[in-house]
Write a protein that holds these residues in place. Structure first.
Motif, PDB file in Angstrom:
ATOM      1  N   ILE A   1       0.866  -1.177   0.000  1.00 27.75           N
ATOM      2  CA  ILE A   1       0.000   0.000   0.000  1.00 27.75           C
ATOM      3  C   ILE A   1       0.904   1.229   0.000  1.00 27.75           C
ATOM      4  N   PRO A   2       0.629   2.235  -0.847  1.00 29.01           N
ATOM      5  CA  PRO A   2       1.520   3.394  -0.924  1.00 29.01           C
ATOM      6  C   PRO A   2       1.720   4.074   0.428  1.00 29.01           C
ATOM      7  N   LEU A   3       2.926   4.454   0.720  1.00 30.50           N
ATOM      8  CA  LEU A   3       3.389   5.148   1.915  1.00 30.50           C
ATOM      9  C   LEU A   3       3.274   4.335   3.195  1.00 30.50           C
ATOM     10  N   LEU A   4       2.700   3.154   3.155  1.00 31.14           N
ATOM     11  CA  LEU A   4       2.628   2.318   4.349  1.00 31.14           C
ATOM     12  C   LEU A   4       3.983   1.709   4.719  1.00 31.14           C
ATOM     13  N   PRO A   5       4.873   1.420   3.763  1.00 30.83           N
ATOM     14  CA  PRO A   5       6.189   0.898   4.144  1.00 30.83           C
ATOM     15  C   PRO A   5       7.033   1.876   4.958  1.00 30.83           C
ATOM     16  N   LEU A   6       6.611   3.095   5.082  1.00 32.31           N
ATOM     17  CA  LEU A   6       7.352   4.036   5.920  1.00 32.31           C
ATOM     18  C   LEU A   6       7.307   3.655   7.394  1.00 32.31           C
ATOM     19  N   VAL A   7       6.390   2.781   7.777  1.00 36.10           N
ATOM     20  CA  VAL A   7       6.348   2.342   9.172  1.00 36.10           C
ATOM     21  C   VAL A   7       7.554   1.473   9.520  1.00 36.10           C
ATOM     22  N   ASN A   8       8.299   1.033   8.507  1.00 34.90           N
ATOM     23  CA  ASN A   8       9.534   0.309   8.797  1.00 34.90           C
ATOM     24  C   ASN A   8      10.550   1.209   9.481  1.00 34.90           C
ATOM     25  N   TRP A   9      10.432   2.513   9.279  1.00 36.75           N
ATOM     26  CA  TRP A   9      11.288   3.450  10.007  1.00 36.75           C
ATOM     27  C   TRP A   9      10.942   3.462  11.490  1.00 36.75           C
ATOM     28  N   ILE A  10       9.748   3.018  11.842  1.00 33.91           N
ATOM     29  CA  ILE A  10       9.367   2.896  13.246  1.00 33.91           C
ATOM     30  C   ILE A  10       9.792   1.530  13.790  1.00 33.91           C
ATOM     31  N   ALA A  11       9.636   0.492  12.976  1.00 37.65           N
ATOM     32  CA  ALA A  11       9.956  -0.869  13.419  1.00 37.65           C
ATOM     33  C   ALA A  11      11.453  -1.065  13.626  1.00 37.65           C
ATOM     34  N   PHE A  12      12.267  -0.432  12.809  1.00 38.02           N
ATOM     35  CA  PHE A  12      13.712  -0.631  12.886  1.00 38.02           C
ATOM     36  C   PHE A  12      14.297  -0.188  14.223  1.00 38.02           C
ATOM     37  N   PRO A  13      14.026   1.038  14.698  1.00 39.89           N
ATOM     38  CA  PRO A  13      14.595   1.412  16.004  1.00 39.89           C
ATOM     39  C   PRO A  13      14.021   0.615  17.175  1.00 39.89           C
ATOM     40  N   ILE A  14      12.754   0.206  17.080  1.00 40.02           N
ATOM     41  CA  ILE A  14      12.178  -0.619  18.137  1.00 40.02           C
ATOM     42  C   ILE A  14      12.916  -1.958  18.203  1.00 40.02           C
ATOM     43  N   ALA A  15      13.231  -2.526  17.036  1.00 43.70           N
ATOM     44  CA  ALA A  15      13.966  -3.788  17.007  1.00 43.70           C
ATOM     45  C   ALA A  15      15.397  -3.619  17.520  1.00 43.70           C
ATOM     46  N   VAL A  16      15.999  -2.460  17.284  1.00 50.09           N
ATOM     47  CA  VAL A  16      17.345  -2.208  17.808  1.00 50.09           C
ATOM     48  C   VAL A  16      17.320  -2.175  19.332  1.00 50.09           C
ATOM     49  N   VAL A  17      16.307  -1.538  19.903  1.00 45.26           N
ATOM     50  CA  VAL A  17      16.179  -1.504  21.368  1.00 45.26           C
ATOM     51  C   VAL A  17      15.957  -2.921  21.896  1.00 45.26           C
ATOM     52  N   GLY A  18      15.117  -3.689  21.226  1.00 47.17           N
ATOM     53  CA  GLY A  18      14.901  -5.076  21.630  1.00 47.17           C
ATOM     54  C   GLY A  18      16.159  -5.917  21.507  1.00 47.17           C
ATOM     55  N   LEU A  19      16.970  -5.621  20.490  1.00 49.44           N
ATOM     56  CA  LEU A  19      18.230  -6.337  20.329  1.00 49.44           C
ATOM     57  C   LEU A  19      19.188  -6.033  21.476  1.00 49.44           C
ATOM     58  N   VAL A  20      19.201  -4.801  21.926  1.00 46.55           N
ATOM     59  CA  VAL A  20      20.047  -4.443  23.064  1.00 46.55           C
ATOM     60  C   VAL A  20      19.604  -5.209  24.301  1.00 46.55           C
TER      61      VAL A  20
END
Length: 75
Positions: A24-43
């Motif tokens: 869906i157009p512009l919906l993949p921009l939420v990956n910019w939200i998922a990426f830092p959350i996953a980095v915090v979870g990785l820590v």
């Protein structure tokens, strides 16, 4: 305790990343939200004794990072 926190953080990031995979157009921009959350979870996962949370967050980072890389971070 940190492993459980890492798993919960990874599950939230995975749900957000899976929404970002939809074509869906512009919906993949939420990956910019998922990426830092996953980095915090990785820590949290690295600091814990278990490996399940760390592995889940690595998978989420690969999914959202690959999606961002392939589309130039925009679409």
């Amino acid at each position: 305790m940190l492993n459980i926190l890492s798993l919960v953080t990874g599950a939230v990031a995975l749900l957000i990343a899976l929404i970002g995979i939809l074509p869906i157009p512009l919906l993949p921009l939420v990956n910019w939200i998922a990426f830092p959350i996953a980095v915090v979870g990785l820590v949290f996962g690295v600091l814990s004794r278990g490996t399940a949370g760390r592995n889940l967050n690595i998978v989420v980072l690969v999914i959202s990072g690959l999606r961002l890389f392939l589309t130039g971070g925009l679409i």
